[in-house]
Write a protein that holds these residues in place. Structure first.
Motif, PDB file in Angstrom:
ATOM      1  N   TRP A 144      27.528  -5.570   0.144  1.00  0.00           N
ATOM      2  CA  TRP A 144      27.528  -4.151   0.495  1.00  0.00           C
ATOM      3  C   TRP A 144      28.297  -3.317  -0.523  1.00  0.00           C
ATOM      4  CZ3 TRP A 144      24.698  -1.078   3.169  1.00  0.00           C
ATOM      5  CH2 TRP A 144      25.160   0.201   3.509  1.00  0.00           C
ATOM      6  N   SER A 145      29.348  -3.873  -1.093  1.00  0.00           N
ATOM      7  CA  SER A 145      30.151  -3.123  -2.063  1.00  0.00           C
ATOM      8  C   SER A 145      29.349  -2.769  -3.315  1.00  0.00           C
ATOM      9  CB  SER A 145      31.400  -3.920  -2.459  1.00  0.00           C
ATOM     10  OG  SER A 145      31.041  -5.122  -3.108  1.00  0.00           O
ATOM     11  N   ARG A 146      28.222  -3.440  -3.538  1.00  0.00           N
ATOM     12  CA  ARG A 146      27.390  -3.170  -4.714  1.00  0.00           C
ATOM     13  C   ARG A 146      26.128  -2.387  -4.350  1.00  0.00           C
ATOM     14  NH1 ARG A 146      25.813  -8.110  -7.997  1.00  0.00           N
ATOM     15  NH2 ARG A 146      25.249  -6.461  -9.474  1.00  0.00           N
ATOM     16  N   ARG A 147      26.175  -1.694  -3.219  1.00  0.00           N
ATOM     17  CA  ARG A 147      24.992  -0.972  -2.752  1.00  0.00           C
ATOM     18  C   ARG A 147      24.564   0.138  -3.722  1.00  0.00           C
ATOM     19  NH1 ARG A 147      29.478   0.329  -0.116  1.00  0.00           N
ATOM     20  NH2 ARG A 147      30.036   2.506   0.291  1.00  0.00           N
ATOM     21  N   VAL A 148      25.539   0.769  -4.388  1.00  0.00           N
ATOM     22  CA  VAL A 148      25.184   1.836  -5.339  1.00  0.00           C
ATOM     23  C   VAL A 148      24.427   1.243  -6.527  1.00  0.00           C
ATOM     24  CG1 VAL A 148      26.074   3.615  -6.876  1.00  0.00           C
ATOM     25  CG2 VAL A 148      27.117   3.282  -4.622  1.00  0.00           C
ATOM     26  N   SER A 149      24.899   0.114  -7.030  1.00  0.00           N
ATOM     27  CA  SER A 149      24.202  -0.560  -8.122  1.00  0.00           C
ATOM     28  C   SER A 149      22.812  -1.000  -7.677  1.00  0.00           C
ATOM     29  CB  SER A 149      25.016  -1.771  -8.588  1.00  0.00           C
ATOM     30  OG  SER A 149      24.344  -2.467  -9.619  1.00  0.00           O
ATOM     31  N   LEU A 150      22.717  -1.488  -6.446  1.00  0.00           N
ATOM     32  CA  LEU A 150      21.414  -1.879  -5.907  1.00  0.00           C
ATOM     33  C   LEU A 150      20.479  -0.684  -5.855  1.00  0.00           C
ATOM     34  CD1 LEU A 150      19.543  -3.930  -4.441  1.00  0.00           C
ATOM     35  CD2 LEU A 150      20.586  -3.172  -2.302  1.00  0.00           C
ATOM     36  N   ALA A 151      20.993   0.472  -5.426  1.00  0.00           N
ATOM     37  CA  ALA A 151      20.159   1.669  -5.354  1.00  0.00           C
ATOM     38  C   ALA A 151      19.679   2.087  -6.742  1.00  0.00           C
ATOM     39  CB  ALA A 151      20.940   2.806  -4.690  1.00  0.00           C
ATOM     40  N   ASP A 152      20.540   1.951  -7.754  1.00  0.00           N
ATOM     41  CA  ASP A 152      20.138   2.276  -9.135  1.00  0.00           C
ATOM     42  C   ASP A 152      19.024   1.352  -9.611  1.00  0.00           C
ATOM     43  OD1 ASP A 152      21.978   4.312  -9.277  1.00  0.00           O
ATOM     44  OD2 ASP A 152      23.500   3.114 -10.303  1.00  0.00           O
ATOM     45  N   ASP A 153      19.190   0.050  -9.357  1.00  0.00           N
ATOM     46  CA  ASP A 153      18.163  -0.904  -9.767  1.00  0.00           C
ATOM     47  C   ASP A 153      16.863  -0.663  -9.010  1.00  0.00           C
ATOM     48  OD1 ASP A 153      20.023  -2.013 -11.447  1.00  0.00           O
ATOM     49  OD2 ASP A 153      20.480  -3.722 -10.151  1.00  0.00           O
ATOM     50  N   ALA A 154      16.988  -0.317  -7.734  1.00  0.00           N
ATOM     51  CA  ALA A 154      15.797  -0.048  -6.924  1.00  0.00           C
ATOM     52  C   ALA A 154      15.052   1.177  -7.444  1.00  0.00           C
ATOM     53  CB  ALA A 154      16.187   0.148  -5.464  1.00  0.00           C
ATOM     54  N   LEU A 155      15.797   2.207  -7.862  1.00  0.00           N
ATOM     55  CA  LEU A 155      15.154   3.397  -8.407  1.00  0.00           C
ATOM     56  C   LEU A 155      14.437   3.078  -9.708  1.00  0.00           C
ATOM     57  CD1 LEU A 155      14.541   6.405  -8.439  1.00  0.00           C
ATOM     58  CD2 LEU A 155      16.788   6.794  -9.456  1.00  0.00           C
ATOM     59  N   ASN A 156      15.050   2.271 -10.564  1.00  0.00           N
ATOM     60  CA  ASN A 156      14.379   1.863 -11.800  1.00  0.00           C
ATOM     61  C   ASN A 156      13.116   1.060 -11.502  1.00  0.00           C
ATOM     62  OD1 ASN A 156      16.025   3.029 -13.808  1.00  0.00           O
ATOM     63  ND2 ASN A 156      17.546   1.417 -13.583  1.00  0.00           N
ATOM     64  N   ALA A 157      13.179   0.187 -10.502  1.00  0.00           N
ATOM     65  CA  ALA A 157      11.996  -0.577 -10.113  1.00  0.00           C
ATOM     66  C   ALA A 157      10.926   0.355  -9.551  1.00  0.00           C
ATOM     67  CB  ALA A 157      12.380  -1.646  -9.087  1.00  0.00           C
ATOM     68  N   ASP A 158      11.348   1.358  -8.775  1.00  0.00           N
ATOM     69  CA  ASP A 158      10.395   2.349  -8.258  1.00  0.00           C
ATOM     70  C   ASP A 158       9.685   3.071  -9.396  1.00  0.00           C
ATOM     71  OD1 ASP A 158      11.057   1.767  -5.650  1.00  0.00           O
ATOM     72  OD2 ASP A 158      12.318   3.536  -5.347  1.00  0.00           O
ATOM     73  N   GLN A 159      10.443   3.422 -10.422  1.00  0.00           N
ATOM     74  CA  GLN A 159       9.839   4.118 -11.564  1.00  0.00           C
ATOM     75  C   GLN A 159       8.832   3.225 -12.289  1.00  0.00           C
ATOM     76  OE1 GLN A 159      13.487   5.196 -13.541  1.00  0.00           O
ATOM     77  NE2 GLN A 159      13.584   7.196 -12.563  1.00  0.00           N
ATOM     78  N   ALA A 160       9.119   1.939 -12.324  1.00  0.00           N
ATOM     79  CA  ALA A 160       8.158   1.004 -12.919  1.00  0.00           C
ATOM     80  C   ALA A 160       6.883   0.967 -12.093  1.00  0.00           C
ATOM     81  CB  ALA A 160       8.779  -0.386 -13.021  1.00  0.00           C
TER      82      ALA A 160
END
Length: 333
Positions: free
Chosen positions: A10-26
């Motif tokens: 959970w402490s890395r949720r912000v990093s997860l959200a960033d990676d998820a956004l990059n994957a969304d853009q792909a």
């Protein structure tokens, strides 16, 4: 996939959200290009500026070549995390995932109901608060309510109770009307504000209750209710976990149903990390992200309903963000 990387807490949720956004853009680029290299998602304006600045302004003791090498390493790391995120999505959705990752490239095949693409559009929309974009978040509350309704099974019903009112809401334009409608349908949820709450009546919105799902068995009290909170914001969905508070509801309702309602949380984003999703479920309640909403809508018993009742609207709203002719509804007849 057998070796899907999932190291997030959970402490890395912000990093997860960033990676998820990059994957969304792909995924968006795969829709637009048919086949897109996953690294294309990383070359957004923000990242390009950051990497360019790091190269043009090396840290003390670092040459421009060193800065270039470091930027390349960072880009490789980001690209790897995007591929890992896409892999988790494919692993969770199986045949319901409308993309295929092969040799670092992502290809797209339109999904059966359009639910995945619509959630992708909401997640990558320039905003969800102005112009035509406001409909994206409002319709997401309807879609989520209907999905949870199907999850509960035959005989379940739902209403959207979120503010502001939405044209499809069948006359429910205020929080009071939503509560009174629930009472008319179930015999529970009696509107009876406490004295201190009455001055706030004109400003009350929805108290975090965006949709309600229930399942009647007979005319007696003690039915099952699911109260849903939706969070569509691109970077702050994880800050909305406590918006739905039963204590707030008791200011307006004489007593909650005798069987304590189930709290639910819905987001159009993918929350693929298992530990993060576990924390989300413990904190916000029964949780539905893009993966779960897609699986419900695409299931054999529900897909006909979602195609008939939602797909055309989903396609229209998706095209607000991804204006691409290749978006379509798959003919399964």
């Amino acid at each position: 996939m057998s070796d899907v990387v999932d190291m997030y807490g959970w402490s890395r949720r912000v990093s997860l959200a960033d990676d998820a956004l990059n994957a969304d853009q792909a995924e968006v680029e795969a829709i637009r290009q048919n086949v897109a290299p996953t690294a294309v998602s990383l070359y957004d304006e923000r990242l390009a500026e950051e990497l360019e600045l790091s190269i043009d302004d090396p840290t003390e003791g670092q040459t421009r070549l060193d800065a270039q090498v470091q930027a390349d390493v960072e880009l490789d790391s980001l690209s790897g995390r995007v591929i890992e995120e896409l892999g988790r999505r494919a692993d969770l959705l199986g045949n319901d995932y409308p993309f295929k990752l092969t040799d670092g490239a992502l290809s797209y095949t339109p999904s059966v109901t359009g639910v995945y693409e619509y959630c992708l559009a909401v997640s990558t929309s320039p905003n969800i608060t102005t112009g035509a974009y406001v409909e994206l978040a409002r319709y997401f509350e309807i879609l989520s309510g209907d999905a949870v309704c199907h999850y509960l099974g035959e005989g379940s019903k739902f209403i959207r109770s979120g503010a502001p009112a939405y044209p499809i809401d069948a006359g429910i334009t205020t929080f009071k009307q939503a509560i009174e409608y629930l009472h008319s349908q179930t015999g529970e949820w009696l509107w009876d504000p406490i004295a201190e709450a009455e001055p706030d009546l004109s400003s009350i919105k929805d108290e975090g209750m965006d949709f309600v799902v229930w399942k009647n068995l007979d005319r007696r009290k003690g039915q099952i209710f699911v109260l849903g909170q939706c969070a569509c914001g691109r970077t702050d969905w994880f800050d909305k976990l406590h918006d739905l508070d039963f204590a707030k509801l008791t200011r307006w309702v004489r007593e909650l149903p005798p069987v304590k309602p189930i709290r639910a949380f819905a987001t159009p984003h993918n929350v693929t990390a298992h530990k993060v999703f576990g924390y989300l479920s413990r904190t916000a309640g029964l949780s539905f992200d893009r993966v779960r909403l897609t699986k419900i809508a695409n299931s054999a018993g529900a897909r006909g309903h979602f195609i008939d009742n939602h797909s055309q609207t989903l396609l229209r709203l998706t095209r607000l963000v991804i204006n691409e002719a290749r978006l379509s509804i798959v003919d399964i007849s």
